[in-house]
Design a protein around this motif. Structure first.
Motif, short mmCIF file in Angstrom:
data_model
loop_
_atom_site.label_atom_id
_atom_site.label_comp_id
_atom_site.label_asym_id
_atom_site.label_seq_id
_atom_site.Cartn_x
_atom_site.Cartn_y
_atom_site.Cartn_z
N ASP A 138 0.80 -1.22 0.00
CA ASP A 138 0.00 0.00 0.00
C ASP A 138 0.84 1.28 0.00
O ASP A 138 0.41 2.30 -0.51
CB ASP A 138 -0.94 0.04 1.21
CG ASP A 138 -2.05 -1.01 1.12
OD1 ASP A 138 -2.23 -1.60 0.03
OD2 ASP A 138 -2.70 -1.24 2.14
N HIS A 139 2.01 1.24 0.58
CA HIS A 139 2.86 2.44 0.71
C HIS A 139 3.58 2.83 -0.58
O HIS A 139 4.16 3.91 -0.65
CB HIS A 139 3.89 2.22 1.82
CG HIS A 139 4.84 1.10 1.52
ND1 HIS A 139 4.47 -0.22 1.55
CD2 HIS A 139 6.15 1.11 1.16
CE1 HIS A 139 5.50 -0.98 1.24
NE2 HIS A 139 6.54 -0.19 1.00
N GLY A 176 2.50 3.49 -3.76
CA GLY A 176 1.85 4.38 -4.73
C GLY A 176 2.39 5.79 -4.75
O GLY A 176 2.54 6.39 -5.81
N GLY A 177 2.71 6.34 -3.60
CA GLY A 177 3.22 7.70 -3.53
C GLY A 177 4.63 7.86 -4.06
O GLY A 177 5.13 8.98 -4.18
N TYR A 178 5.30 6.75 -4.41
CA TYR A 178 6.68 6.81 -4.89
C TYR A 178 6.83 6.25 -6.30
O TYR A 178 7.92 6.04 -6.77
CB TYR A 178 7.59 6.02 -3.93
CG TYR A 178 7.52 6.55 -2.53
CD1 TYR A 178 8.22 7.68 -2.16
CD2 TYR A 178 6.70 5.94 -1.58
CE1 TYR A 178 8.13 8.19 -0.88
CE2 TYR A 178 6.61 6.44 -0.30
CZ TYR A 178 7.33 7.57 0.04
OH TYR A 178 7.23 8.07 1.30
N TYR A 179 5.73 6.02 -6.97
CA TYR A 179 5.75 5.42 -8.30
C TYR A 179 5.73 6.54 -9.34
O TYR A 179 4.71 6.83 -9.95
CB TYR A 179 4.54 4.49 -8.47
CG TYR A 179 4.79 3.40 -9.46
CD1 TYR A 179 4.42 3.53 -10.79
CD2 TYR A 179 5.41 2.22 -9.08
CE1 TYR A 179 4.65 2.54 -11.70
CE2 TYR A 179 5.63 1.21 -9.99
CZ TYR A 179 5.25 1.38 -11.29
OH TYR A 179 5.49 0.38 -12.20
N PHE A 180 6.88 7.21 -9.53
CA PHE A 180 6.97 8.36 -10.41
C PHE A 180 7.14 7.93 -11.86
O PHE A 180 7.93 7.04 -12.16
CB PHE A 180 8.14 9.26 -10.00
CG PHE A 180 8.04 9.74 -8.58
CD1 PHE A 180 6.97 10.52 -8.19
CD2 PHE A 180 8.99 9.39 -7.64
CE1 PHE A 180 6.87 10.97 -6.89
CE2 PHE A 180 8.90 9.83 -6.34
CZ PHE A 180 7.82 10.62 -5.96
N ASP A 208 12.34 7.91 3.06
CA ASP A 208 10.93 8.16 3.34
C ASP A 208 10.04 7.09 2.74
O ASP A 208 9.98 6.95 1.54
CB ASP A 208 10.49 9.53 2.80
CG ASP A 208 11.14 10.65 3.52
OD1 ASP A 208 11.57 10.44 4.68
OD2 ASP A 208 11.24 11.73 2.94
N GLY A 209 9.37 6.39 3.54
CA GLY A 209 8.46 5.36 3.07
C GLY A 209 8.50 4.20 4.03
O GLY A 209 9.57 3.74 4.40
#
Length: 186
Positions: free
Chosen positions: A7-8, A10-14, A182-183
Motif C-alpha cells: 500500500d505504501h 503508490g506515492g513513490y511510483y513516479f 521516506d516510506g
C-alpha cells in the motif's frame, strides 16, 4: 501494515513521458516508470517485531536525495532500462525501509517487504541486508554474491536468510549514519 503489503508504494511510483503535440485532436503518449522496485523475501530465525530493513554497502552508492531531469527526456533514453532521469544530490552507504506492524509468529518465517528506490549499481562493492528488531537486535545477510543493481522500471527480488549479529560493520560505524528514503512498509 504488516508482512507482504504494498500500500505504501503508490506515492513513490513516479512516471514521465516525452513532450508531445496534439495530432488530429488527440495526444498519444507512453508513461514510463522512473524508479526501481525491490521485493525483499527474508527468512528470519526468531519470533520478533522487526522495525527496519536496510541495504548497507561499503561506499556512498545509494541516491537518497536528488531531482528528476525531465527537460531532456526522449524516447530513446526512456526506452533503455539503464537510463536514469534522477540526478542525485546526496548519496549514502545505506538505504532503509522502516517497518510497521511486522511481527513474526514462528521461527524461520519469511518477511516480505517492498521498497521503491532510485536506480543504483553497486557492482564490485560488498553489501549486506541488515534487519533490526524492536529490542535493538540486528540480523544480517551478506548479499555480495547477489545481483548488484536496481534498474529503472525494473523489479529486483532480494532473497536472503538472516542470522543474529553483533553488528554489521562493512564501512559504516554507526546505525544512525545512513539515510532513510521516506516510506514505510505497512
Amino acid at each position: 501494515k504488516g508482512i507482504d503489503n504494498t500500500d505504501h508504494l503508490g506515492g513513490y511510483y513516479f512516471c514521465a513521458t516525452v513532450p508531445t503535440a496534439a495530432e488530429n485532436g488527440s495526444v498519444s503518449f507512453l508513461l514510463r516508470n522512473l524508479n526501481g522496485l525491490i521485493q525483499f523475501n527474508v527468512t528470519v530465525p526468531d519470533v520478533a517485531t522487526y522495525t527496519e530493513m536496510s541495504l548497507v554497502t561499503d561506499a556512498n552508492l545509494f541516491p537518497v536525495e536528488g531531482y528528476y531531469n525531465l527537460k531532456e527526456l526522449n524516447d530513446t533514453d526512456l526506452s533503455k532500462e539503464t537510463y536514469s532521469a534522477i540526478i542525485p544530490t546526496k548519496m549514502s552507504s545505506r538505504i532503509t525501509l522502516k517497518l510497521e506492524g511486522v511481527t513474526t509468529t514462528s521461527e524461520n518465517q519469511v518477511i516480505k517487504a517492498y521498497m521503491m528506490t532510485a536506480p543504483f549499481d553497486i557492482t564490485g562493492h560488498a553489501y549486506k541486508l541488515v534487519l533490526k528488531n524492536s529490542e535493538g537486535g540486528f540480523y544480517t545477510a551478506d548479499l555480495s554474491a547477489k545481483t548488484h543493481y536496481v534498474r529503472r522500471n525494473g523489479n529486483r527480488s532480494v532473497t536472503a536468510t538472516v542470522k543474529a549479529s553483533e553488528g554489521y560493520n562493512i564501512g559504516v560505524d554507526e546505525w544512525g549514519n545512513g539515510d532513510s528514503i521516506d516510506g514505510d512498509a505497512e
